[in-house]
Motif scaffolding. Structure first.
Motif, PDB file in Angstrom:
ATOM      1  N   ARG A  26       0.840  -1.206   0.000  1.00 45.56           N
ATOM      2  CA  ARG A  26       0.000   0.000   0.000  1.00 45.56           C
ATOM      3  C   ARG A  26       0.873   1.254   0.000  1.00 45.56           C
ATOM      4  NH1 ARG A  26      -3.087   2.861   4.400  1.00 45.56           N
ATOM      5  NH2 ARG A  26      -4.694   3.990   3.276  1.00 45.56           N
ATOM      6  N   ARG A  27       1.930   1.227   0.790  1.00 47.27           N
ATOM      7  CA  ARG A  27       2.840   2.371   0.857  1.00 47.27           C
ATOM      8  C   ARG A  27       3.535   2.600  -0.490  1.00 47.27           C
ATOM      9  NH1 ARG A  27       5.586   5.814   4.004  1.00 47.27           N
ATOM     10  NH2 ARG A  27       7.843   5.984   3.811  1.00 47.27           N
ATOM     11  N   VAL A  28       3.938   1.531  -1.148  1.00 46.28           N
ATOM     12  CA  VAL A  28       4.601   1.636  -2.452  1.00 46.28           C
ATOM     13  C   VAL A  28       3.641   2.243  -3.471  1.00 46.28           C
ATOM     14  CG1 VAL A  28       5.590   0.308  -4.364  1.00 46.28           C
ATOM     15  CG2 VAL A  28       6.233  -0.227  -2.009  1.00 46.28           C
ATOM     16  N   VAL A  29       2.393   1.796  -3.468  1.00 42.90           N
ATOM     17  CA  VAL A  29       1.385   2.322  -4.391  1.00 42.90           C
ATOM     18  C   VAL A  29       1.140   3.802  -4.107  1.00 42.90           C
ATOM     19  CG1 VAL A  29      -1.048   2.196  -5.059  1.00 42.90           C
ATOM     20  CG2 VAL A  29       0.289   0.102  -4.805  1.00 42.90           C
TER      21      VAL A  29
ATOM     22  N   VAL B 290       1.945   9.560  -5.474  1.00 42.52           N
ATOM     23  CA  VAL B 290       2.471  10.870  -5.079  1.00 42.52           C
ATOM     24  C   VAL B 290       3.497  11.330  -6.117  1.00 42.52           C
ATOM     25  CG1 VAL B 290       3.942  12.042  -3.382  1.00 42.52           C
ATOM     26  CG2 VAL B 290       2.008  10.663  -2.618  1.00 42.52           C
ATOM     27  N   ALA B 291       4.359  10.434  -6.567  1.00 40.47           N
ATOM     28  CA  ALA B 291       5.381  10.780  -7.557  1.00 40.47           C
ATOM     29  C   ALA B 291       4.744  11.188  -8.884  1.00 40.47           C
ATOM     30  CB  ALA B 291       6.346   9.621  -7.755  1.00 40.47           C
ATOM     31  N   ILE B 292       3.701  10.496  -9.298  1.00 43.62           N
ATOM     32  CA  ILE B 292       3.009  10.826 -10.555  1.00 43.62           C
ATOM     33  C   ILE B 292       2.417  12.235 -10.472  1.00 43.62           C
ATOM     34  CG2 ILE B 292       1.004  10.270 -11.986  1.00 43.62           C
ATOM     35  CD1 ILE B 292       1.624   7.281 -11.374  1.00 43.62           C
TER      36      ILE B 292
ATOM     37  N   LEU C 199       6.882  10.297   0.836  1.00 43.68           N
ATOM     38  CA  LEU C 199       5.605  10.076   1.487  1.00 43.68           C
ATOM     39  C   LEU C 199       5.835  10.177   2.994  1.00 43.68           C
ATOM     40  CD1 LEU C 199       2.659   9.397   0.945  1.00 43.68           C
ATOM     41  CD2 LEU C 199       3.278   6.984   1.090  1.00 43.68           C
ATOM     42  N   ILE C 200       5.231  11.172   3.613  1.00 46.84           N
ATOM     43  CA  ILE C 200       5.416  11.412   5.042  1.00 46.84           C
ATOM     44  C   ILE C 200       4.224  10.844   5.803  1.00 46.84           C
ATOM     45  CG2 ILE C 200       5.687  13.186   6.809  1.00 46.84           C
ATOM     46  CD1 ILE C 200       6.895  14.969   4.613  1.00 46.84           C
ATOM     47  N   PRO C 201       4.469   9.996   6.775  1.00 48.73           N
ATOM     48  CA  PRO C 201       3.362   9.445   7.555  1.00 48.73           C
ATOM     49  C   PRO C 201       2.605  10.564   8.273  1.00 48.73           C
ATOM     50  CG  PRO C 201       5.422   8.308   8.051  1.00 48.73           C
ATOM     51  CD  PRO C 201       5.775   9.489   7.201  1.00 48.73           C
ATOM     52  N   SER C 202       1.299  10.454   8.251  1.00 48.19           N
ATOM     53  CA  SER C 202       0.469  11.480   8.895  1.00 48.19           C
ATOM     54  C   SER C 202      -0.833  10.834   9.366  1.00 48.19           C
ATOM     55  CB  SER C 202       0.162  12.586   7.901  1.00 48.19           C
ATOM     56  OG  SER C 202      -0.787  13.482   8.437  1.00 48.19           O
ATOM     57  N   PRO C 203      -1.343  11.275  10.531  1.00 51.44           N
ATOM     58  CA  PRO C 203      -2.627  10.736  10.989  1.00 51.44           C
ATOM     59  C   PRO C 203      -3.798  11.269  10.155  1.00 51.44           C
ATOM     60  CG  PRO C 203      -1.835  12.444  12.497  1.00 51.44           C
ATOM     61  CD  PRO C 203      -0.760  12.205  11.489  1.00 51.44           C
TER      62      PRO C 203
END
Length: 86
Positions: A3-6, A11-13, A80-84
């Protein structure tokens, strides 16, 4: 992990699209301000590439958009920064 990779790929796109649009905008603004800056320049400056370059370097708007263009160049990385927050 998948999921993180996707999410990172997405985000990169989006990031790449934003950067390309920003680069096009900066390029068009630089062209516009160079055109505006050269309108009132005397022919002896316009005919001499070195003098023209020096005159354009001193122009505030040309300097601003030239620096902006330099900032837009090069490879961009997306994190990708983790965020609640969703």
């Amino acid at each position: 992990e998948y999921r993180r990779v996707v999410m990172l790929r997405n985000v990169a796109i989006v990031g790449e699209k934003i950067v390309k649009v920003a680069q096009a905008y900066v390029k068009s603004k630089l062209k516009e301000v160079v055109t505006e800056a050269t309108v009132d320049m005397p022919p002896e400056i316009l005919e001499n590439e070195r003098r023209l370059y020096e005159a354009l370097e001193e122009h505030e708007d040309v300097d601003l958009w030239t620096r902006a263009r330099r900032h837009m160049e090069g490879p961009w990385r997306y994190v990708l920064i983790p965020s609640p927050m969703p």
